[in-house]
Design a protein around this motif. Structure first.
Motif, PDB file in Angstrom:
ATOM      1  N   ARG A  22      -0.589  12.549   2.926  1.00  0.00           N
ATOM      2  CA  ARG A  22      -1.074  11.406   3.686  1.00  0.00           C
ATOM      3  C   ARG A  22      -1.150  10.202   2.742  1.00  0.00           C
ATOM      4  O   ARG A  22      -1.495  10.358   1.570  1.00  0.00           O
ATOM      5  CB  ARG A  22      -2.468  11.675   4.268  1.00  0.00           C
ATOM      6  CG  ARG A  22      -2.546  12.874   5.195  1.00  0.00           C
ATOM      7  CD  ARG A  22      -1.788  12.634   6.488  1.00  0.00           C
ATOM      8  NE  ARG A  22      -1.896  13.782   7.394  1.00  0.00           N
ATOM      9  CZ  ARG A  22      -1.066  14.806   7.407  1.00  0.00           C
ATOM     10  NH1 ARG A  22      -0.046  14.851   6.554  1.00  0.00           N
ATOM     11  NH2 ARG A  22      -1.226  15.793   8.260  1.00  0.00           N
ATOM     12  N   PRO A  23      -0.878   9.007   3.237  1.00  0.00           N
ATOM     13  CA  PRO A  23      -1.011   7.832   2.367  1.00  0.00           C
ATOM     14  C   PRO A  23      -2.467   7.574   2.018  1.00  0.00           C
ATOM     15  O   PRO A  23      -3.358   7.731   2.858  1.00  0.00           O
ATOM     16  CB  PRO A  23      -0.430   6.703   3.231  1.00  0.00           C
ATOM     17  CG  PRO A  23      -0.645   7.165   4.649  1.00  0.00           C
ATOM     18  CD  PRO A  23      -0.480   8.652   4.610  1.00  0.00           C
ATOM     19  N   GLY A  24      -2.709   7.197   0.766  1.00  0.00           N
ATOM     20  CA  GLY A  24      -4.057   6.891   0.316  1.00  0.00           C
ATOM     21  C   GLY A  24      -4.265   5.396   0.177  1.00  0.00           C
ATOM     22  O   GLY A  24      -3.368   4.588   0.429  1.00  0.00           O
ATOM     23  N   SER A  25      -5.470   5.037  -0.266  1.00  0.00           N
ATOM     24  CA  SER A  25      -5.799   3.614  -0.405  1.00  0.00           C
ATOM     25  C   SER A  25      -6.133   3.222  -1.831  1.00  0.00           C
ATOM     26  O   SER A  25      -6.454   2.063  -2.088  1.00  0.00           O
ATOM     27  CB  SER A  25      -6.983   3.262   0.503  1.00  0.00           C
ATOM     28  OG  SER A  25      -8.153   3.983   0.117  1.00  0.00           O
ATOM     29  N   LEU A  26      -6.062   4.159  -2.782  1.00  0.00           N
ATOM     30  CA  LEU A  26      -6.422   3.850  -4.167  1.00  0.00           C
ATOM     31  C   LEU A  26      -5.329   3.060  -4.882  1.00  0.00           C
ATOM     32  O   LEU A  26      -5.599   2.111  -5.615  1.00  0.00           O
ATOM     33  CB  LEU A  26      -6.703   5.142  -4.940  1.00  0.00           C
ATOM     34  CG  LEU A  26      -6.948   5.002  -6.447  1.00  0.00           C
ATOM     35  CD1 LEU A  26      -8.174   4.140  -6.717  1.00  0.00           C
ATOM     36  CD2 LEU A  26      -7.085   6.372  -7.097  1.00  0.00           C
ATOM     37  N   MET A  27      -4.081   3.443  -4.687  1.00  0.00           N
ATOM     38  CA  MET A  27      -2.962   2.883  -5.443  1.00  0.00           C
ATOM     39  C   MET A  27      -2.189   1.875  -4.604  1.00  0.00           C
ATOM     40  O   MET A  27      -2.000   2.047  -3.405  1.00  0.00           O
ATOM     41  CB  MET A  27      -2.011   4.008  -5.873  1.00  0.00           C
ATOM     42  CG  MET A  27      -0.791   3.547  -6.662  1.00  0.00           C
ATOM     43  SD  MET A  27       0.396   4.887  -6.967  1.00  0.00           S
ATOM     44  CE  MET A  27       1.199   5.025  -5.353  1.00  0.00           C
ATOM     45  N   SER A  65       0.854  -1.177   0.000  1.00  0.00           N
ATOM     46  CA  SER A  65       0.000   0.000   0.000  1.00  0.00           C
ATOM     47  C   SER A  65       0.895   1.234   0.000  1.00  0.00           C
ATOM     48  O   SER A  65       2.116   1.149   0.210  1.00  0.00           O
ATOM     49  CB  SER A  65      -0.888   0.010   1.241  1.00  0.00           C
ATOM     50  OG  SER A  65      -0.082   0.166   2.408  1.00  0.00           O
ATOM     51  N   GLU A  66       0.289   2.399  -0.227  1.00  0.00           N
ATOM     52  CA  GLU A  66       1.072   3.630  -0.147  1.00  0.00           C
ATOM     53  C   GLU A  66       1.710   3.768   1.238  1.00  0.00           C
ATOM     54  O   GLU A  66       2.886   4.127   1.360  1.00  0.00           O
ATOM     55  CB  GLU A  66       0.184   4.841  -0.449  1.00  0.00           C
ATOM     56  CG  GLU A  66      -0.295   4.908  -1.887  1.00  0.00           C
ATOM     57  CD  GLU A  66      -1.114   6.161  -2.161  1.00  0.00           C
ATOM     58  OE1 GLU A  66      -1.119   7.081  -1.317  1.00  0.00           O
ATOM     59  OE2 GLU A  66      -1.761   6.219  -3.227  1.00  0.00           O
ATOM     60  N   ARG A  67       0.951   3.493   2.273  1.00  0.00           N
ATOM     61  CA  ARG A  67       1.467   3.647   3.635  1.00  0.00           C
ATOM     62  C   ARG A  67       2.686   2.763   3.876  1.00  0.00           C
ATOM     63  O   ARG A  67       3.675   3.191   4.475  1.00  0.00           O
ATOM     64  CB  ARG A  67       0.374   3.325   4.655  1.00  0.00           C
ATOM     65  CG  ARG A  67       0.851   3.413   6.100  1.00  0.00           C
ATOM     66  CD  ARG A  67      -0.272   3.152   7.083  1.00  0.00           C
ATOM     67  NE  ARG A  67      -1.292   4.179   7.018  1.00  0.00           N
ATOM     68  CZ  ARG A  67      -1.207   5.367   7.618  1.00  0.00           C
ATOM     69  NH1 ARG A  67      -0.127   5.686   8.332  1.00  0.00           N
ATOM     70  NH2 ARG A  67      -2.177   6.244   7.506  1.00  0.00           N
ATOM     71  N   ASP A  68       2.617   1.537   3.415  1.00  0.00           N
ATOM     72  CA  ASP A  68       3.666   0.565   3.734  1.00  0.00           C
ATOM     73  C   ASP A  68       4.848   0.595   2.763  1.00  0.00           C
ATOM     74  O   ASP A  68       5.815  -0.141   2.963  1.00  0.00           O
ATOM     75  CB  ASP A  68       3.086  -0.844   3.752  1.00  0.00           C
ATOM     76  CG  ASP A  68       2.092  -1.032   4.876  1.00  0.00           C
ATOM     77  OD1 ASP A  68       2.168  -0.286   5.868  1.00  0.00           O
ATOM     78  OD2 ASP A  68       1.207  -1.912   4.754  1.00  0.00           O
ATOM     79  N   SER A  69       4.776   1.436   1.742  1.00  0.00           N
ATOM     80  CA  SER A  69       5.856   1.453   0.748  1.00  0.00           C
ATOM     81  C   SER A  69       7.068   2.253   1.211  1.00  0.00           C
ATOM     82  O   SER A  69       8.128   2.193   0.584  1.00  0.00           O
ATOM     83  CB  SER A  69       5.348   2.021  -0.582  1.00  0.00           C
ATOM     84  OG  SER A  69       5.038   3.404  -0.469  1.00  0.00           O
ATOM     85  N   VAL A  70       6.919   3.011   2.286  1.00  0.00           N
ATOM     86  CA  VAL A  70       8.043   3.766   2.863  1.00  0.00           C
ATOM     87  C   VAL A  70       8.059   3.530   4.367  1.00  0.00           C
ATOM     88  O   VAL A  70       7.056   3.129   4.954  1.00  0.00           O
ATOM     89  CB  VAL A  70       7.931   5.283   2.573  1.00  0.00           C
ATOM     90  CG1 VAL A  70       8.037   5.563   1.090  1.00  0.00           C
ATOM     91  CG2 VAL A  70       6.629   5.848   3.135  1.00  0.00           C
ATOM     92  N   PRO A  71       9.183   3.769   5.029  1.00  0.00           N
ATOM     93  CA  PRO A  71       9.218   3.640   6.491  1.00  0.00           C
ATOM     94  C   PRO A  71       8.167   4.522   7.149  1.00  0.00           C
ATOM     95  O   PRO A  71       7.847   5.617   6.660  1.00  0.00           O
ATOM     96  CB  PRO A  71      10.632   4.103   6.842  1.00  0.00           C
ATOM     97  CG  PRO A  71      11.439   3.824   5.604  1.00  0.00           C
ATOM     98  CD  PRO A  71      10.505   4.087   4.463  1.00  0.00           C
ATOM     99  N   ALA A  72       7.623   4.061   8.264  1.00  0.00           N
ATOM    100  CA  ALA A  72       6.506   4.750   8.925  1.00  0.00           C
ATOM    101  C   ALA A  72       6.834   6.202   9.254  1.00  0.00           C
ATOM    102  O   ALA A  72       5.949   7.069   9.237  1.00  0.00           O
ATOM    103  CB  ALA A  72       6.114   3.991  10.191  1.00  0.00           C
ATOM    104  N   GLY A  73       8.089   6.482   9.537  1.00  0.00           N
ATOM    105  CA  GLY A  73       8.470   7.837   9.901  1.00  0.00           C
ATOM    106  C   GLY A  73       8.201   8.875   8.822  1.00  0.00           C
ATOM    107  O   GLY A  73       8.088  10.069   9.126  1.00  0.00           O
ATOM    108  N   PHE A  74       8.093   8.431   7.580  1.00  0.00           N
ATOM    109  CA  PHE A  74       7.818   9.383   6.503  1.00  0.00           C
ATOM    110  C   PHE A  74       6.431   9.990   6.616  1.00  0.00           C
ATOM    111  O   PHE A  74       6.157  11.032   6.016  1.00  0.00           O
ATOM    112  CB  PHE A  74       7.971   8.691   5.147  1.00  0.00           C
ATOM    113  CG  PHE A  74       9.389   8.647   4.641  1.00  0.00           C
ATOM    114  CD1 PHE A  74       9.838   9.576   3.715  1.00  0.00           C
ATOM    115  CD2 PHE A  74      10.278   7.701   5.113  1.00  0.00           C
ATOM    116  CE1 PHE A  74      11.142   9.558   3.254  1.00  0.00           C
ATOM    117  CE2 PHE A  74      11.582   7.663   4.655  1.00  0.00           C
ATOM    118  CZ  PHE A  74      12.020   8.598   3.731  1.00  0.00           C
TER     119      PHE A  74
END
Length: 267
Positions: free
Chosen positions: A251-256, A234-243
């Motif tokens: 903000r991370p989305g859920s579409l892509m 997911s967008e959220r999990d594609s980078v370290p949480a600190g980003f």
């Protein structure tokens, strides 16, 4: 990034120069309206997919891959921006009109990449992409890293299968990175808002979104063409949480979602 705060998701310091006045105006608009959820979501998607692809490419180069094939390359500046490009054969595939405009802009700005990048004119919905790439020097006997960014949702599943079946001719060890859209029941409220706003514009421009997949659906499509999923984020999990500990509007989305796959020996 040229608009948002640190930590930067991705930095393309040549984009404004290549786009010229239009790019300057666009960046200024995003700076003034940076917190708008639609604009912020668009920046997140564009930067994350480039970050994801180039990180996976660096890892692949470390494993000995030295050929990079960009499908629907658009205005990607990797060939003139990245030091890594100097050690690779870089082949960009896109529509002839897009290629002409981009090459003209690169030449006008002193960034001509003709000696570093091979350009291929092709219609991904109709042409044998791999054959076109072979004609400019790609070596299909050795692994190739392929990126397909920002394009998959515009293709029907049958068209995606045709392109992937062509890429299935690549040897084991070849890799593919792409972004794709998930179905409506995977989308949160913010993604639904983005879809309503952007899909209407895309349809009016005769470029509607035509496909969406669950991760299992993408894995099945890739497996049918000899690729096994390495990661799917997911967008959220594609980078370290600190980003995502940010002061700006990103903000991370859920579409892509972002998928990285590898050509298997028995595919």
């Amino acid at each position: 990034m040229l608009v948002d705060d640190d930590p930067a998701l991705f930095l393309d310091d040549l984009a404004e120069r290549v786009l010229g006045t239009a790019g300057t105006d666009m960046i200024r608009y995003h700076r003034h309206q940076g917190g708008h959820p639609i604009l912020a979501a668009a920046r997140v998607q564009a930067t994350l997919r480039s970050r994801f692809a180039e990180a996976a490419l660096r890892d692949a180069v470390g494993r000995g891959v030295d050929q990079y094939l960009l499908l629907g390359a658009g205005l990607d500046t990797f060939g003139v921006r990245s030091e890594l490009a100097r050690s690779l054969l870089v082949v960009e595939v896109d529509h002839p009109a897009t290629q002409r405009w981009k090459r003209s802009r690169l030449a006008d700005t002193g960034l001509d990449a003709s000696s570093a990048v091979r350009y291929v004119d092709a219609d991904l919905t109709a042409d044998a992409v791999l054959d076109r790439a072979l004609s400019v020097g790609l070596d299909a006997s050795r692994p190739v890293f392929v990126s397909w960014l920002g394009g998959v949702p515009y293709f029907r599943p049958c068209e995606l299968s045709r392109v992937l079946s062509d890429l299935a001719r690549l040897p084991p060890g070849s890799e593919l990175v792409a972004d794709y859209h998930v179905p409506p029941d995977w989308q949160d409220d913010h993604a639904e808002l983005y879809v309503r706003a952007v899909s209407e514009v895309a349809s009016d421009g005769a470029e509607p979104w035509r496909s969406s997949f669950t991760p299992d659906g993408v894995a099945a499509l890739l497996a049918e063409n000899g690729f096994v999923v390495v990661t799917d984020h997911s967008e959220r999990d594609s980078v370290p949480a600190g980003f995502w500990e940010r002061r700006d509007g990103l903000r991370p989305g859920s579409l892509m979602r972002l998928v990285h796959a590898r050509r298997t020996a028995d595919g």
